[in-house]
Write a protein that holds these residues in place. Structure first.
Motif, short mmCIF file in Angstrom:
data_model
loop_
_atom_site.label_atom_id
_atom_site.label_comp_id
_atom_site.label_asym_id
_atom_site.label_seq_id
_atom_site.Cartn_x
_atom_site.Cartn_y
_atom_site.Cartn_z
N LEU A 197 -9.58 -21.05 46.16
CA LEU A 197 -8.72 -21.66 46.86
C LEU A 197 -7.14 -21.05 46.66
CD1 LEU A 197 -8.64 -25.31 48.07
CD2 LEU A 197 -6.36 -24.29 47.48
N ASP A 198 -6.61 -20.35 47.65
CA ASP A 198 -5.23 -20.06 47.62
C ASP A 198 -4.33 -20.67 47.77
OD1 ASP A 198 -3.02 -18.29 47.80
OD2 ASP A 198 -3.54 -16.98 49.31
N VAL A 199 -3.76 -21.63 46.64
CA VAL A 199 -2.90 -22.61 46.83
C VAL A 199 -1.62 -22.21 47.48
CG1 VAL A 199 -1.47 -24.14 45.53
CG2 VAL A 199 -3.48 -23.65 44.46
N ASP A 200 -0.91 -21.05 47.67
CA ASP A 200 0.17 -20.73 48.39
C ASP A 200 -0.03 -20.82 50.06
OD1 ASP A 200 0.91 -20.32 46.08
OD2 ASP A 200 1.14 -17.97 45.92
N SER A 201 -1.11 -20.74 50.21
CA SER A 201 -1.64 -20.68 51.89
C SER A 201 -1.90 -22.14 52.08
CB SER A 201 -2.84 -19.82 52.08
OG SER A 201 -2.88 -18.38 51.67
N PHE A 202 -2.04 -23.05 51.27
CA PHE A 202 -2.50 -24.34 51.87
C PHE A 202 -1.40 -25.51 51.53
CE2 PHE A 202 -6.91 -22.72 51.80
CZ PHE A 202 -7.51 -23.47 52.99
N ILE A 203 -0.34 -24.98 50.40
CA ILE A 203 0.53 -26.06 49.95
C ILE A 203 1.38 -26.69 50.98
CG2 ILE A 203 2.40 -24.49 49.46
CD1 ILE A 203 0.98 -27.21 47.15
N ASN A 204 1.70 -25.87 51.96
CA ASN A 204 2.51 -26.45 53.17
C ASN A 204 1.67 -27.13 54.37
OD1 ASN A 204 4.95 -25.81 51.90
ND2 ASN A 204 4.61 -23.39 52.69
N ASP A 205 0.35 -27.19 54.40
CA ASP A 205 -0.64 -27.70 55.22
C ASP A 205 -0.66 -29.21 54.92
OD1 ASP A 205 -2.81 -28.53 56.59
OD2 ASP A 205 -4.21 -27.16 56.10
N THR A 206 -0.28 -30.15 55.87
CA THR A 206 -0.20 -31.44 55.70
C THR A 206 -1.41 -32.12 55.64
OG1 THR A 206 -0.16 -31.79 58.15
CG2 THR A 206 1.87 -31.53 57.08
N THR A 207 -2.48 -31.54 55.73
CA THR A 207 -3.85 -32.18 55.66
C THR A 207 -4.46 -31.56 54.15
OG1 THR A 207 -4.96 -30.14 56.38
CG2 THR A 207 -4.33 -31.80 57.98
N PHE A 208 -3.57 -30.94 53.62
CA PHE A 208 -4.12 -30.64 51.96
C PHE A 208 -3.55 -31.27 50.90
CE2 PHE A 208 -3.18 -27.85 48.17
CZ PHE A 208 -4.57 -28.01 47.73
N SER A 209 -4.33 -31.69 49.98
CA SER A 209 -4.00 -32.07 48.87
C SER A 209 -4.65 -32.02 47.70
CB SER A 209 -3.84 -33.87 48.94
OG SER A 209 -5.03 -34.56 48.93
N PHE A 210 -4.46 -31.85 46.46
CA PHE A 210 -5.18 -31.48 45.43
C PHE A 210 -6.39 -32.58 45.34
CE2 PHE A 210 -1.72 -28.74 44.10
CZ PHE A 210 -2.38 -27.54 43.86
N GLU A 211 -5.99 -33.63 45.64
CA GLU A 211 -7.05 -34.91 45.32
C GLU A 211 -8.05 -34.86 46.32
OE1 GLU A 211 -3.70 -35.32 45.62
OE2 GLU A 211 -3.48 -35.65 43.25
N THR A 212 -8.09 -33.85 47.48
CA THR A 212 -9.21 -33.93 48.15
C THR A 212 -10.42 -33.31 47.64
OG1 THR A 212 -7.44 -33.07 49.91
CG2 THR A 212 -9.82 -32.54 50.31
N ILE A 213 -10.38 -32.40 46.30
CA ILE A 213 -11.41 -32.12 45.69
C ILE A 213 -12.31 -33.48 45.24
CG2 ILE A 213 -12.19 -30.74 43.66
CD1 ILE A 213 -10.82 -29.29 46.28
N ASN A 214 -11.43 -34.33 44.70
CA ASN A 214 -12.22 -35.38 44.30
C ASN A 214 -13.06 -36.22 45.28
OD1 ASN A 214 -11.40 -35.17 41.60
ND2 ASN A 214 -9.36 -36.28 41.98
#
Length: 216
Positions: free
Chosen positions: A33-50
């Protein structure tokens, strides 16, 4: 990933809803997962993995990649197994994949076809301890004690086999998963099943690479 031929790409997705949907559908073993590409996506959070635990019996091995280390703690806390800084190089990626295989050893199982005249053998890669060149043929030593002969060169199989098979001598390629000891001063490589093979100075770089991988 062209250096690691026994891995295949299931897809590349650039938004979180599609990624989440495809993870559930495709059930990959390994996810970058390319964090830099997703970090500004409002639907993304690291907790999504859980949240994937609600939908998947087996959670993939997640690796975060980024140009900065500032998200590393958050990623690891949220269930990521590794964190790589870009630009990536072959050795960093190789070490990451080696750790992945140690965590999920059956995830990269694959077979190789060994042809001897009209006889085709399909052998699990993880059953191969080492290969030995013998004139114009190559002997495959298997963990069950059997030997299979193929009428091709060792160079051919060096190019065909995945990265955990290492050339250590003009006559030998070893499966690094079976290495149990390396004696540098005696130039000996000890393998499981009481096998001891010589290694030559011209392949010392490969021996050092095995040592680094097994030290992880």
């Amino acid at each position: 990933m062209e250096n690691f031929r026994y891995y295949s790409c299931s897809g590349h997705f650039d938004n979180m809803p599609t990624t989440f949907e495809k993870l559930i559908k495709l059930k990959p073993h390994l996810v970058f997962l390319d964090v830099d590409s997703f970090i500004n996506d409002t639907t993304f959070s690291f907790e999504t993995i859980n949240e994937l635990h609600q939908y998947m019996d087996r959670i993939p091995y997640f690796v975060a990649i980024s140009t900065t280390s500032k998200f590393a703690f958050q990623a690891i806390q949220s269930g990521f197994s590794d964190y790589l800084l870009t630009p990536l190089d072959w050795h960093r990626l190789g070490k990451c994949l080696f750790k992945f295989e140690k965590r999920i050893p059956k995830a990269t199982d694959n077979k190789i076809c060994i042809k001897s005249f009209s006889d085709y053998r399909f052998v699990d890669l993880h059953d191969i301890i080492y290969l030995k060149a013998d004139n114009n043929s190559v002997d495959f030593k298997l963990q069950n004690g059997k030997t299979i002969t193929a009428f091709k060169t060792l160079k051919h199989f060096e190019q065909e086999l995945p990265f955990f098979f290492m050339r250590i001598h003009k006559s030998y390629i070893v499966n690094s998963h079976y290495v149990s000891r390396i004696h540098l001063s005696k130039s000996r490589c000890y393998l499981n099943y009481n096998e001891v093979l010589p290694f030559s100075a011209s392949y010392r770089a490969q021996i050092d690479d095995i040592i680094k991988r097994l030290e992880l």
